[in-house]
Scaffold this motif. Structure first.
Motif, short mmCIF file in Angstrom:
data_model
loop_
_atom_site.label_atom_id
_atom_site.label_comp_id
_atom_site.label_asym_id
_atom_site.label_seq_id
_atom_site.Cartn_x
_atom_site.Cartn_y
_atom_site.Cartn_z
N SER A 12 28.74 53.05 41.07
CA SER A 12 28.81 53.80 39.96
C SER A 12 30.33 53.91 39.31
CB SER A 12 28.43 55.48 40.46
OG SER A 12 29.32 55.77 41.33
N GLN A 13 31.36 53.56 40.32
CA GLN A 13 32.66 53.44 40.03
C GLN A 13 32.98 52.05 39.45
OE1 GLN A 13 34.99 56.14 39.84
NE2 GLN A 13 32.92 57.08 40.14
N LYS A 14 31.93 51.10 39.17
CA LYS A 14 32.33 49.81 38.63
C LYS A 14 32.95 48.94 39.65
CE LYS A 14 30.29 50.79 34.74
NZ LYS A 14 29.25 51.65 34.95
N ILE A 15 32.83 49.13 40.93
CA ILE A 15 33.46 48.25 41.94
C ILE A 15 32.18 47.33 42.55
CG2 ILE A 15 34.30 48.33 44.13
CD1 ILE A 15 35.43 51.20 43.68
N ASP A 16 32.57 46.02 42.54
CA ASP A 16 31.64 45.13 42.83
C ASP A 16 31.56 44.79 44.12
OD1 ASP A 16 29.66 43.01 42.25
OD2 ASP A 16 31.24 41.50 42.08
N VAL A 17 30.32 45.12 44.80
CA VAL A 17 30.26 44.97 46.38
C VAL A 17 29.03 44.12 46.48
CG1 VAL A 17 29.58 46.23 48.42
CG2 VAL A 17 30.96 47.45 46.53
N ALA A 18 29.14 43.15 47.67
CA ALA A 18 28.04 42.16 47.92
C ALA A 18 27.02 43.11 48.69
CB ALA A 18 28.69 41.19 49.01
N TYR A 19 25.82 42.86 48.53
CA TYR A 19 24.57 43.61 49.03
C TYR A 19 23.34 42.63 49.06
CZ TYR A 19 23.16 44.83 44.57
OH TYR A 19 22.40 45.06 43.19
N GLN A 20 22.55 42.78 49.45
CA GLN A 20 21.15 42.11 49.44
C GLN A 20 20.06 43.12 49.69
OE1 GLN A 20 20.76 38.54 51.70
NE2 GLN A 20 22.62 37.79 50.78
N CYS A 21 19.71 43.64 50.76
CA CYS A 21 18.53 44.19 50.90
C CYS A 21 18.58 45.83 50.56
CB CYS A 21 17.94 44.36 52.39
SG CYS A 21 19.25 45.26 53.57
N ARG A 22 19.80 46.51 50.67
CA ARG A 22 20.13 47.94 50.42
C ARG A 22 19.40 48.69 51.52
NH1 ARG A 22 22.01 49.95 45.52
NH2 ARG A 22 22.46 48.37 44.18
N GLU A 23 18.79 48.42 52.49
CA GLU A 23 18.11 49.28 53.30
C GLU A 23 18.54 48.99 54.80
OE1 GLU A 23 13.74 48.78 53.08
OE2 GLU A 23 14.00 48.98 50.67
N TYR A 25 18.86 46.17 56.68
CA TYR A 25 18.35 45.13 57.46
C TYR A 25 19.31 43.89 57.79
CZ TYR A 25 14.05 47.61 56.53
OH TYR A 25 13.09 48.51 56.63
N CYS A 26 19.98 43.38 56.27
CA CYS A 26 20.74 42.29 56.37
C CYS A 26 22.02 42.32 56.63
CB CYS A 26 20.38 41.60 55.01
SG CYS A 26 21.56 42.44 53.52
N GLY A 27 22.79 43.34 56.70
CA GLY A 27 24.33 43.26 56.71
C GLY A 27 25.38 42.72 55.74
N ALA A 28 24.66 42.55 54.62
CA ALA A 28 25.61 41.94 53.47
C ALA A 28 26.61 42.90 53.23
CB ALA A 28 24.55 41.36 52.67
N CYS A 29 26.40 44.14 53.01
CA CYS A 29 27.36 45.08 52.69
C CYS A 29 28.41 45.65 53.40
CB CYS A 29 26.37 46.24 52.11
SG CYS A 29 25.40 47.21 53.06
N ARG A 30 28.40 45.04 54.93
CA ARG A 30 29.34 45.55 55.79
C ARG A 30 30.80 45.68 55.38
NH1 ARG A 30 27.86 43.64 60.76
NH2 ARG A 30 26.40 42.31 59.74
N ALA A 31 31.29 46.79 55.86
CA ALA A 31 32.76 46.75 55.56
C ALA A 31 33.53 47.66 56.56
CB ALA A 31 32.93 47.93 54.37
N THR A 32 34.73 47.46 56.55
CA THR A 32 35.71 47.88 57.73
C THR A 32 35.97 49.46 57.52
OG1 THR A 32 36.60 45.62 58.05
CG2 THR A 32 37.67 47.60 59.14
N LEU A 33 35.56 50.25 58.42
CA LEU A 33 35.91 51.73 58.25
C LEU A 33 37.43 51.86 58.77
CD1 LEU A 33 34.85 54.58 57.57
CD2 LEU A 33 34.38 54.81 59.95
N VAL A 34 38.43 52.08 57.79
CA VAL A 34 39.73 52.11 58.28
C VAL A 34 40.11 53.50 58.76
CG1 VAL A 34 42.22 52.11 57.38
CG2 VAL A 34 40.48 50.45 56.50
N SER A 35 39.50 54.47 58.15
CA SER A 35 39.70 55.89 58.90
C SER A 35 38.75 56.78 58.17
CB SER A 35 41.01 56.51 58.37
OG SER A 35 41.36 56.57 56.95
N GLY A 36 38.36 58.09 59.03
CA GLY A 36 37.44 58.83 58.62
C GLY A 36 36.09 58.24 59.34
N ASN A 37 34.95 59.28 58.89
CA ASN A 37 33.75 58.97 59.58
C ASN A 37 32.58 58.97 58.58
OD1 ASN A 37 34.27 59.27 62.67
ND2 ASN A 37 34.83 61.42 61.86
N VAL A 38 31.42 58.17 58.84
CA VAL A 38 30.37 58.30 57.96
C VAL A 38 29.24 58.69 58.74
CG1 VAL A 38 31.12 56.35 56.58
CG2 VAL A 38 29.75 55.84 58.65
N GLN A 39 28.19 59.02 58.15
CA GLN A 39 26.98 59.28 58.71
C GLN A 39 25.84 58.59 58.18
OE1 GLN A 39 26.56 63.41 57.92
NE2 GLN A 39 24.94 63.33 56.47
#
Length: 69
Positions: A12-23, A25-39
């Motif tokens: 939504s911020q027009k940042i291009d990110v690699a992805y495939q399945c969106r669910e 399963y595939c891991g294509a959208c993996r990123a490194t969490l530098v700081s903070g937490n996600v759920q």
């Protein structure tokens, strides 16, 4: 705020990110969490190493910093 996932927020911020399945399963959208937490909306099925997150099925839990691969 109001984004269903980090992937959706980045797109939504027009940042291009690699992805495939969106669910988590595939891991294509993996990123490194530098700081903070996600759920995860649902536990990912792709293997996720310590310090990595999948953007398609996680949401920030407060302020975060990530490195896109």
């Amino acid at each position: 705020p109001g984004c269903p996932s980090l992937l959706h927020c980045l797109e939504s911020q027009k940042i291009d990110v690699a992805y495939q399945c969106r669910e988590g399963y595939c891991g294509a959208c993996r990123a490194t969490l530098v700081s903070g937490n996600v759920q995860y909306n649902e536990e990912p099925l792709a293997f996720v190493r310590d310090g990595e997150i999948l953007l398609c099925c996680s949401k920030p839990n407060g302020n975060i910093s990530i490195n896109l691969k």
